[in-house]
Write a protein that holds these residues in place. Structure first.
Motif, PDB file in Angstrom:
ATOM      1  N   ALA A   1       0.812  -1.214   0.000  1.00 20.86           N
ATOM      2  CA  ALA A   1       0.000   0.000   0.000  1.00 20.86           C
ATOM      3  C   ALA A   1       0.846   1.264   0.000  1.00 20.86           C
ATOM      4  CB  ALA A   1      -0.937   0.016   1.209  1.00 20.86           C
ATOM      5  N   GLN A   2       2.046   1.192   0.596  1.00 20.58           N
ATOM      6  CA  GLN A   2       2.942   2.336   0.626  1.00 20.58           C
ATOM      7  C   GLN A   2       4.378   1.881   0.808  1.00 20.58           C
ATOM      8  OE1 GLN A   2       1.527   4.655   3.976  1.00 20.58           O
ATOM      9  NE2 GLN A   2       2.677   3.433   5.448  1.00 20.58           N
ATOM     10  N   LEU A   3       5.312   2.723   0.361  1.00 19.62           N
ATOM     11  CA  LEU A   3       6.728   2.430   0.551  1.00 19.62           C
ATOM     12  C   LEU A   3       7.100   2.620   2.017  1.00 19.62           C
ATOM     13  CD1 LEU A   3       8.201   4.238  -2.600  1.00 19.62           C
ATOM     14  CD2 LEU A   3       7.635   1.810  -2.348  1.00 19.62           C
ATOM     15  N   ASP A   4       8.295   2.216   2.362  1.00 21.68           N
ATOM     16  CA  ASP A   4       8.733   2.321   3.756  1.00 21.68           C
ATOM     17  C   ASP A   4       8.741   3.768   4.253  1.00 21.68           C
ATOM     18  OD1 ASP A   4       9.019  -0.382   3.668  1.00 21.68           O
ATOM     19  OD2 ASP A   4      11.205  -0.423   3.904  1.00 21.68           O
ATOM     20  N   ASN A   5       8.888   4.735   3.341  1.00 23.68           N
ATOM     21  CA  ASN A   5       8.911   6.143   3.745  1.00 23.68           C
ATOM     22  C   ASN A   5       7.525   6.782   3.794  1.00 23.68           C
ATOM     23  OD1 ASN A   5       8.234   6.543   1.063  1.00 23.68           O
ATOM     24  ND2 ASN A   5      10.150   7.575   0.506  1.00 23.68           N
ATOM     25  N   GLY A   6       6.476   5.954   3.566  1.00 22.09           N
ATOM     26  CA  GLY A   6       5.114   6.455   3.644  1.00 22.09           C
ATOM     27  C   GLY A   6       4.513   6.888   2.324  1.00 22.09           C
ATOM     28  N   THR A   7       5.282   6.907   1.253  1.00 20.07           N
ATOM     29  CA  THR A   7       4.765   7.274  -0.061  1.00 20.07           C
ATOM     30  C   THR A   7       3.761   6.227  -0.541  1.00 20.07           C
ATOM     31  OG1 THR A   7       6.866   8.341  -0.647  1.00 20.07           O
ATOM     32  CG2 THR A   7       5.372   7.779  -2.462  1.00 20.07           C
ATOM     33  N   PRO A   8       2.566   6.642  -0.992  1.00 19.88           N
ATOM     34  CA  PRO A   8       1.589   5.673  -1.508  1.00 19.88           C
ATOM     35  C   PRO A   8       2.198   4.822  -2.624  1.00 19.88           C
ATOM     36  CG  PRO A   8       0.554   7.809  -1.214  1.00 19.88           C
ATOM     37  CD  PRO A   8       2.031   8.029  -0.997  1.00 19.88           C
ATOM     38  N   PHE A   9       1.921   3.529  -2.567  1.00 18.09           N
ATOM     39  CA  PHE A   9       2.519   2.592  -3.526  1.00 18.09           C
ATOM     40  C   PHE A   9       1.567   1.413  -3.668  1.00 18.09           C
ATOM     41  CE2 PHE A   9       5.577  -0.883  -4.595  1.00 18.09           C
ATOM     42  CZ  PHE A   9       6.102  -0.340  -5.764  1.00 18.09           C
ATOM     43  N   GLY A  10       0.772   1.425  -4.747  1.00 17.14           N
ATOM     44  CA  GLY A  10      -0.219   0.384  -4.962  1.00 17.14           C
ATOM     45  C   GLY A  10       0.096  -0.474  -6.169  1.00 17.14           C
ATOM     46  N   PHE A  11      -0.913  -1.199  -6.626  1.00 13.91           N
ATOM     47  CA  PHE A  11      -0.739  -2.145  -7.725  1.00 13.91           C
ATOM     48  C   PHE A  11      -0.207  -1.462  -8.978  1.00 13.91           C
ATOM     49  CE2 PHE A  11      -2.466  -4.457 -11.429  1.00 13.91           C
ATOM     50  CZ  PHE A  11      -1.945  -5.721 -11.197  1.00 13.91           C
ATOM     51  N   ASP A  12      -0.812  -0.351  -9.381  1.00 13.22           N
ATOM     52  CA  ASP A  12      -0.397   0.325 -10.615  1.00 13.22           C
ATOM     53  C   ASP A  12       1.029   0.856 -10.526  1.00 13.22           C
ATOM     54  OD1 ASP A  12      -2.832  -0.194 -11.787  1.00 13.22           O
ATOM     55  OD2 ASP A  12      -3.693   1.767 -11.301  1.00 13.22           O
ATOM     56  N   ASP A  13       1.464   1.223  -9.317  1.00 18.10           N
ATOM     57  CA  ASP A  13       2.813   1.779  -9.148  1.00 18.10           C
ATOM     58  C   ASP A  13       3.900   0.743  -9.365  1.00 18.10           C
ATOM     59  OD1 ASP A  13       1.927   4.439  -8.351  1.00 18.10           O
ATOM     60  OD2 ASP A  13       1.240   3.481  -6.511  1.00 18.10           O
ATOM     61  N   VAL A  14       3.558  -0.529  -9.172  1.00 18.36           N
ATOM     62  CA  VAL A  14       4.561  -1.588  -9.349  1.00 18.36           C
ATOM     63  C   VAL A  14       5.044  -1.633 -10.798  1.00 18.36           C
ATOM     64  CG1 VAL A  14       4.992  -4.074  -9.163  1.00 18.36           C
ATOM     65  CG2 VAL A  14       3.565  -2.929  -7.464  1.00 18.36           C
ATOM     66  N   PHE A  15       4.160  -1.279 -11.742  1.00 17.11           N
ATOM     67  CA  PHE A  15       4.521  -1.331 -13.167  1.00 17.11           C
ATOM     68  C   PHE A  15       5.615  -0.333 -13.517  1.00 17.11           C
ATOM     69  CE2 PHE A  15       0.199  -3.084 -13.318  1.00 17.11           C
ATOM     70  CZ  PHE A  15       0.397  -4.192 -14.131  1.00 17.11           C
ATOM     71  N   THR A  16       5.677   0.767 -12.792  1.00 21.15           N
ATOM     72  CA  THR A  16       6.584   1.853 -13.170  1.00 21.15           C
ATOM     73  C   THR A  16       7.749   2.056 -12.206  1.00 21.15           C
ATOM     74  OG1 THR A  16       5.173   3.458 -12.015  1.00 21.15           O
ATOM     75  CG2 THR A  16       4.728   3.085 -14.356  1.00 21.15           C
ATOM     76  N   VAL A  17       7.784   1.303 -11.122  1.00 23.70           N
ATOM     77  CA  VAL A  17       8.844   1.513 -10.129  1.00 23.70           C
ATOM     78  C   VAL A  17      10.213   1.173 -10.716  1.00 23.70           C
ATOM     79  CG1 VAL A  17       8.707  -0.828  -9.153  1.00 23.70           C
ATOM     80  CG2 VAL A  17       9.532   1.071  -7.741  1.00 23.70           C
ATOM     81  N   ASN A  18      11.202   1.992 -10.385  1.00 24.18           N
ATOM     82  CA  ASN A  18      12.577   1.718 -10.779  1.00 24.18           C
ATOM     83  C   ASN A  18      13.206   0.913  -9.656  1.00 24.18           C
ATOM     84  OD1 ASN A  18      15.190   1.781 -11.829  1.00 24.18           O
ATOM     85  ND2 ASN A  18      15.617   3.831 -11.030  1.00 24.18           N
TER      86      ASN A  18
END
Length: 275
Positions: free
Chosen positions: A234-251
């Protein structure tokens, strides 16, 4: 005499009318319902359904139907807060205690209008509830026989996987699979092949790619225990929102490490997202 007959008739009519009114007021009907599957946990082979009923008196009835239960056995059931991946036994907060499932019939019915803490809940709120259903083997056992996400945590059919290749230890590899939830978050499942049974291995998403490793830790998964890890995303360790769609673009890339005290030894590794 006519007065007595008239009085008796009035009393009879009054009693009949009152009884009819009471019967009508006590009649509760279901005006809507939804049904969902319940999955087996581990090798229990117990599966079933959970059905919600919206009642005309503003209560909710939950009916659980299981297949594979044992006769003369009762199975405690509850709805806990958060996802099944976040469930931590007695440390997890119970939202609703359900009537135990009778192993003879595989059924139970629970009617309620509030959570365990007294908070009122509606049928519509239950359909969007952030929780999971947990059913245990017995009153004296914490062994889970079925567990499934409910409400906004239900998994969709949108899923994709990345390979994890061996690195420092031969013949250990695996996959990481992301599945979208109704609320846009994701379930991440890591599955290893060839790692020791009973091993506990930390795993993370690191920034950058395998080619530019090492990179900083961006997301921490639940440890891989006995070759399996399940984590809500749901979010990265630093609190940034991170969901299903974000996995496609994460570096990023995934590392599975040997142990918490030996992070330098990498069992399996693979690029994800933009890489």
């Amino acid at each position: 005499m006519k007065t007595l007959k008239y009085l008796f008739l009035c009393i009879s009519i009054t009693l009949f009318t009152n009884c009819s009114d009471d019967d009508a007021s006590e009649q509760i009907t279901s005006i809507a319902s939804e049904i969902f599957n319940i999955e087996a946990f581990g090798d229990s082979n117990i599966i079933g359904t959970i059905e919600y009923f919206k009642n005309s008196n503003s209560t909710i009835t939950i009916e659980v139907n299981l297949v594979g239960t044992e006769t003369n056995q009762f199975y405690p059931a509850k709805i806990a807060f958060d996802t099944a991946a976040d469930y931590d036994g007695a440390n997890s907060q119970v939202a609703i205690n359900l009537v135990p499932i009778d192993g003879n019939s595989g059924k139970s019915r629970t009617t309620f209008s509030t959570l365990e803490d007294g908070t009122t809940i509606s049928y519509e709120a239950l359909l969007d509830f952030d929780g999971n259903i947990v059913i245990n083997q017995s009153e004296t056992s914490n062994v889970i026989v079925t567990q499934s996400d409910i409400g906004q945590n239900i998994l969709t059919t949108n899923t994709f996987s990345y390979p994890l290749s061996e690195v420092d230890v031969s013949d250990i590899s695996g996959t990481i699979t992301f599945t979208e939830r109704v609320n846009g978050e994701a379930l991440a499942e890591i599955s290893l092949i060839g790692s020791p049974e009973g091993g506990v291995h930390p795993a993370h998403i690191h920034s950058g790619s395998v080619a530019t490793a090492p990179g900083a830790i961006a997301f921490t998964f639940n440890p891989v225990v006995s070759r399996i890890s399940k984590t809500n995303v749901a979010q990265l360790d630093n609190g940034t929102p991170f969901g299903f769609d974000d996995v496609f673009t994460v570096n990023g890339y995934v590392n599975v490490h040997l142990s918490a005290t030996n992070l330098g030894v990498i069992l399996a590794q693979g690029n994800i997202g933009a890489n």
